[in-house]
Design a protein around this motif. Structure first.
Motif, PDB file in Angstrom:
ATOM      1  N   GLY A 251       0.798  -1.219   0.000  1.00  0.00           N
ATOM      2  CA  GLY A 251       0.000   0.000   0.000  1.00  0.00           C
ATOM      3  C   GLY A 251       0.827   1.264   0.000  1.00  0.00           C
ATOM      4  O   GLY A 251       0.300   2.360  -0.213  1.00  0.00           O
TER       5      GLY A 251
ATOM      6  N   SER B 266       4.329   3.718  -1.086  1.00  0.00           N
ATOM      7  CA  SER B 266       4.811   4.321  -2.330  1.00  0.00           C
ATOM      8  C   SER B 266       6.337   4.435  -2.305  1.00  0.00           C
ATOM      9  O   SER B 266       6.953   4.509  -1.239  1.00  0.00           O
ATOM     10  CB  SER B 266       4.223   5.722  -2.512  1.00  0.00           C
TER      11      SER B 266
ATOM     12  N   ARG C 153      -0.923   2.568 -11.499  1.00  0.00           N
ATOM     13  CA  ARG C 153      -0.227   2.618 -10.210  1.00  0.00           C
ATOM     14  C   ARG C 153       1.164   3.219 -10.348  1.00  0.00           C
ATOM     15  O   ARG C 153       1.690   3.799  -9.398  1.00  0.00           O
ATOM     16  CB  ARG C 153      -0.114   1.219  -9.609  1.00  0.00           C
TER      17      ARG C 153
ATOM     18  N   GLU D  17       2.924   3.702  -6.720  1.00  0.00           N
ATOM     19  CA  GLU D  17       1.928   3.861  -5.666  1.00  0.00           C
ATOM     20  C   GLU D  17       1.189   2.552  -5.434  1.00  0.00           C
ATOM     21  O   GLU D  17       1.162   1.675  -6.294  1.00  0.00           O
ATOM     22  CB  GLU D  17       0.932   4.957  -6.051  1.00  0.00           C
ATOM     23  N   ASN D  18       0.576   2.477  -4.251  1.00  0.00           N
ATOM     24  CA  ASN D  18      -0.213   1.298  -3.905  1.00  0.00           C
ATOM     25  C   ASN D  18       0.562   0.010  -4.212  1.00  0.00           C
ATOM     26  O   ASN D  18       0.055  -0.908  -4.866  1.00  0.00           O
ATOM     27  CB  ASN D  18      -1.543   1.319  -4.663  1.00  0.00           C
TER      28      ASN D  18
ATOM     29  N   GLU E  43       2.335  -3.556  -4.077  1.00  0.00           N
ATOM     30  CA  GLU E  43       1.877  -4.869  -3.639  1.00  0.00           C
ATOM     31  C   GLU E  43       3.089  -5.778  -3.464  1.00  0.00           C
ATOM     32  O   GLU E  43       4.131  -5.563  -4.084  1.00  0.00           O
ATOM     33  CB  GLU E  43       0.941  -5.452  -4.702  1.00  0.00           C
TER      34      GLU E  43
END
Length: 121
Positions: A14, A16, A62, A79-80, A82
């Protein structure tokens, strides 16, 4: 052309990160790639000298590629993140003599050493 990546590290899911790539020399096309353990490198995104971009479907939305020509620096905003994004990330450039051809399927000639990105769950 020489390219040197920086900015990798560890982040929680989640989160960055922003990767940077210092570029010495001329190129009309730059890109970011990544390599998962035991797999070939895959393209993430490319950008041409006019600022045109293209993204692989796996990271579209993303990740954002950008460049600061005044600073001779390429960026990848992620970003975001995983856990599945854990990989070694590479910056690359196409040779100047290849002209303005720039896309996800083109050959890149100059590569950095890579920077590790680790995303924990």
């Amino acid at each position: 052309v020489q390219v040197v990546e920086s900015g990798g590290g560890s982040v929680q899911a989640g989160g960055s990160l922003r990767l940077s790539c210092g570029v010495s020399g001329l190129s009309k096309c730059m890109g970011w790639f990544r390599r998962f353990p035991g797999q070939d490198r895959e393209v993430i995104a490319v950008i041409d000298s006019m600022g045109g971009t293209a993204y692989a479907d796996s990271t579209k939305g993303r990740f954002t590629i950008s460049s600061d020509n005044a600073k001779s620096t390429l960026y990848l905003e992620m970003e975001n993140l995983e856990p599945e994004d854990t990989a070694i990330y590479y910056c690359a450039a196409r040779a100047e003599e290849r002209g303005f051809f720039c896309g996800l399927r083109y050959v890149f000639d100059f590569w950095g050493q890579g920077t590790q990105v680790t995303v924990s769950s």
